[in-house]
Design an enzyme around this catalytic site. Sequence first.
Site, PDB file in Angstrom:
ATOM      1  N   ASP A 517       3.499   5.893  -7.535  1.00 49.88           N
ATOM      2  CA  ASP A 517       3.582   4.716  -6.785  1.00 49.88           C
ATOM      3  C   ASP A 517       1.346   4.918  -7.221  1.00 49.88           C
ATOM      4  O   ASP A 517       1.357   6.115  -6.664  1.00 49.88           O
ATOM      5  CB  ASP A 517       3.709   4.990  -5.921  1.00 49.88           C
ATOM      6  CG  ASP A 517       3.538   3.764  -4.928  1.00 49.88           C
ATOM      7  OD1 ASP A 517       2.087   2.779  -5.070  1.00 49.88           O
ATOM      8  OD2 ASP A 517       4.248   3.011  -4.267  1.00 49.88           O
ATOM      9  N   SER A 557       3.144  -2.905  -3.835  1.00 49.81           N
ATOM     10  CA  SER A 557       4.334  -1.980  -4.271  1.00 49.81           C
ATOM     11  C   SER A 557       5.364  -3.076  -4.104  1.00 49.81           C
ATOM     12  O   SER A 557       6.008  -2.544  -4.815  1.00 49.81           O
ATOM     13  CB  SER A 557       4.385  -0.772  -3.732  1.00 49.81           C
ATOM     14  OG  SER A 557       2.702   0.242  -4.142  1.00 49.81           O
ATOM     15  N   ASP A 741      -0.117   7.524  -4.531  1.00 56.53           N
ATOM     16  CA  ASP A 741      -0.717   6.650  -4.332  1.00 56.53           C
ATOM     17  C   ASP A 741      -1.444   6.617  -2.318  1.00 56.53           C
ATOM     18  O   ASP A 741      -2.769   5.878  -2.353  1.00 56.53           O
ATOM     19  CB  ASP A 741      -0.084   5.186  -3.560  1.00 56.53           C
ATOM     20  CG  ASP A 741       0.189   3.990  -3.433  1.00 56.53           C
ATOM     21  OD1 ASP A 741      -0.958   4.032  -4.131  1.00 56.53           O
ATOM     22  OD2 ASP A 741      -0.033   3.406  -2.007  1.00 56.53           O
ATOM     23  N   HIS A 745      -4.595   6.229  -3.036  1.00 60.64           N
ATOM     24  CA  HIS A 745      -5.862   5.443  -1.108  1.00 60.64           C
ATOM     25  C   HIS A 745      -6.410   6.332  -0.364  1.00 60.64           C
ATOM     26  O   HIS A 745      -7.479   5.608   0.042  1.00 60.64           O
ATOM     27  CB  HIS A 745      -5.153   5.028   0.194  1.00 60.64           C
ATOM     28  CG  HIS A 745      -4.496   3.815  -0.656  1.00 60.64           C
ATOM     29  ND1 HIS A 745      -4.649   2.562  -1.006  1.00 60.64           N
ATOM     30  CD2 HIS A 745      -2.841   3.418  -0.861  1.00 60.64           C
ATOM     31  CE1 HIS A 745      -3.355   2.073  -2.104  1.00 60.64           C
ATOM     32  NE2 HIS A 745      -2.426   2.125  -1.029  1.00 60.64           N
ATOM     33  N   ASP A 784       3.506   1.296 -10.964  1.00 59.68           N
ATOM     34  CA  ASP A 784       3.748   0.654 -10.000  1.00 59.68           C
ATOM     35  C   ASP A 784       2.460  -0.345 -10.262  1.00 59.68           C
ATOM     36  O   ASP A 784       2.005  -2.225 -10.581  1.00 59.68           O
ATOM     37  CB  ASP A 784       4.312   0.454  -8.180  1.00 59.68           C
ATOM     38  CG  ASP A 784       3.625   1.045  -7.635  1.00 59.68           C
ATOM     39  OD1 ASP A 784       2.694   2.211  -8.344  1.00 59.68           O
ATOM     40  OD2 ASP A 784       3.888   1.448  -6.567  1.00 59.68           O
TER      41      ASP A 784
END
Length: 904
Positions: A517, A557, A741, A745, A784
């Site tokens: 991800d 996502s 991910d 972030h 993704d």
Amino acid sequence: MRVSDWYGLPAGSPLRFVVLSVLLLSGGIISGCSRPQPATEAAPAVVQETPGRVEAPTAQTTEAPKRIILFIGDGMGVGAITAATYAKGEPLHMLGMPHVGFNTTHEHEFVVADSAASATALATGHKTHFEAVSVKPGTLKSQEEDSANHLETIVQTAHAAGWRTGLVATSRINHATPAAFAAHRSNRNDYEDIAHDMSLSQIDVMLGAGSKFFEKRSDGRDLFAAMGERGYTVARSAEDVQLARKQKARKLVGLMHDSDMPSAQSGERAMSLSQMTTTAIELLDNDNSEGFFLMVEGSQIDWFGHDLDGVGVVAETLDMDEAVGAALAYARTRDDTLVVVTADHETGGMSVLDPEYMSRYLLVLGGQGAAEKSVALASHPDAKSRPSPSPAQHITLGSLNVGESTREGAMGAQFAFGPQELKDRRLTTDFGYLSVASRPHWQQAGAFSASHTAVMVPVFAQGPAAASVASVIDNADLGARLIELVQWHGRADRQPIEAGIVGGVERPQNVIVLIGDGLGLSSLTAALYVRGHLEMLAMPVKGLVATHGTDRVVNDSAATATALATGRRTRSGVVGMAPIDGELRSVETVLERAGARGLRTGLVTTTTLTHATPASFYAHHPDRKAEKAIAEFYMDMPQRISGYGGIDVAIAGGSEIFGEKRLAQLRERGVHVALEWSGEPLATDAPTLHLLAAGGLPAAAQRHGVQASVPSLARMTDAAITSLSARQQGFFLMVEGGQIDWALHGLNRGQELIDEIVDFDEAVAAALEFARKDGNTLVIVTSDHDHTISVLDNHYIFSEGHCGAAKQCGGHYEMAVLPVATSKLHRNEGLNDLKLQGDFGPPGLLLQYSWAVLAANERVRMAGPHAANFVPLFAYGPWAARFGGFHDQPDVGKLLMEWASSAP
Ligand SMILES: [Zn+2]
Ligand SMILES: [Zn+2]
């Protein structure tokens, strides 16, 4: 050292290439499935996806090519390719090429390369030092004329083989990239010496600019006159070149501007790159039964990258792609032409963002003007009074394919944006950082100059031996392989190049899809250098995937996982549903179809089981945030889907979302529910649900080691595979590295991010280990969507000329230096060369995000944004070849649906 030594082949052994054949589409259609679909309130009727077409394999053997056309987009990273594609509104010509690879671009002693060193790698198959032009690393100015210090170029190899040669560029022809193919100098900036070498290089066709270095020289020599005496036609204008073309000149030097060509946007180029390419091909092809090698450079992509000018980057990339189109048109008329498109390095850390994201950051920064000031301050104290680059540049989305789209030739992508939803949207390009601006550039030009980055660059290949060219993972290996191909015809012991299909064409019994991800090419590159090796990069088939949704270019996502799980493009935030006839409707997923067909199914993730990515494989809800409602879809699968007892193995976090009541219900139904990891093999007599944390699982570092109470992703994957494969009925397993991910972030610039990627790669290794033994399992690894991270190195940042906003140079940003695992790297010829590294060794990486994100984060804590850059895909096993090349994300999902539909 002989070239063949590098591939582990004994010197002089017959060359062995494993080549993928091109898969042709045939008309065979698998009949649609017709299982009953009871609709429940929680689950609206599931729309069935039309099965895709079956591809028939065609095996072939081939000889090595007799024409090689190599395109180098200077500074053209995946961000530039992505931005240019969306600006065009359809896939670029290069994206239609069947084979894709990824190359590291580090030079001999440093991780981030300059164009001379990286062009040397491509031209000679050897790494060299910073700014060196086809000489051995460490060669001094005083030693450069000694041919013992020269690296043999592919042009020299080609001449020895009786081939003709050509160089085309939009810069001065003696600029770093073309220079590396025809000169041997210790420093790229010695333009007159390089021009002198080139005038003697016997290259048949040279087109571009830079006439002053040949005829207005400080030494008073007229190189053009000398070349004329050696049989060259000398052209200084487009008319001259056209005339030479008509006269079928055997030797032509056409330098149509004094210094460099004007930009593509200016409209003032004497000839376009495409026209020059066509001319060079025509002249080299004329009366030529031996072969030719042509290098074409899109030189100015890099220059606009340095200026943080996304519009310019796009214009130059499109300009080069036109030339690629012209070369592919020529190649289509023959069967002996290999076309390769790559870059020397990435420039600027370019990421593709969208207005929604950008407006958020600009708001925090106080609008565009304030943002510019903020950028200037953040970059360098001296920059206050200097012009700042635009904080956000908009590029209008190509309108060609808004609404319906058409399939472009054999290209595997459709850009079907949603019903007019993207029409008014504007694509925003942004650069990964501008915290790096070169000091001399400020002083001399009063302008910013962004840095090159270490991010791997894509390689596209088409024609004979294309698969073997795309399979290398380093630019020096690519150069070496091209040289081998030139030598092939002259070798007495040559063998036909085998064309085979990697992994076979029979339908695989099992499919394992691993989704990192947020894992883009940049973060993958960072992990590669820190770790020294990534299992996924060793997978034989590679591709690039476009990740946009129906409503946004930069996607989330839920929508991207839905595309992979169902073959349908949808709106961001939507799980397992897609807009159909203007209405959001539930669509069947590959996991549901596999379960309905009697295959076993599994989900493994480091996030909650109800998080967007895993949820998209079994739930149908318009809002990814409604995780409790999503849990209901897990609960009612046996009722929703006849003949299916629900997901056989699920290992994830999220026990709090399920709650005591649901877990009790599941136990009553006979599901093995566990909230702790026992390490015992999973049961196979009934579905297993492991929820190992209330929310997401702990970070990767806490899931490794003997003390860890929660397992690594690899252990979870291994346990799931063992259980799913216990009964020989075939299985589908999705594994998500969900916290890559999250680290991105959180704008993590250190080990935490690397740990998550390595944790994910270990799961890839576990899947591959099973697939190799099993022989009947397809493994797909992809992502993704991307983020805005980029990869720099300590040399480029901290050297006298390039220091910018890092704390270490008196700037704002704390930039940790991550050590490079030099000894483990596949290509480590000089990364431990402390002598050449001087103050900058051993090499270290610095990770950095989009400047706007960082500047905004200094005021308000905000999550880092996703980016729309195309993401990598890797495939192994039966059907793997079908996933290679460029794909639109829903097309990847369609292939998976086709697999589930064809279960026996
Ligand atoms: Zn550059
Ligand atoms: Zn995210």
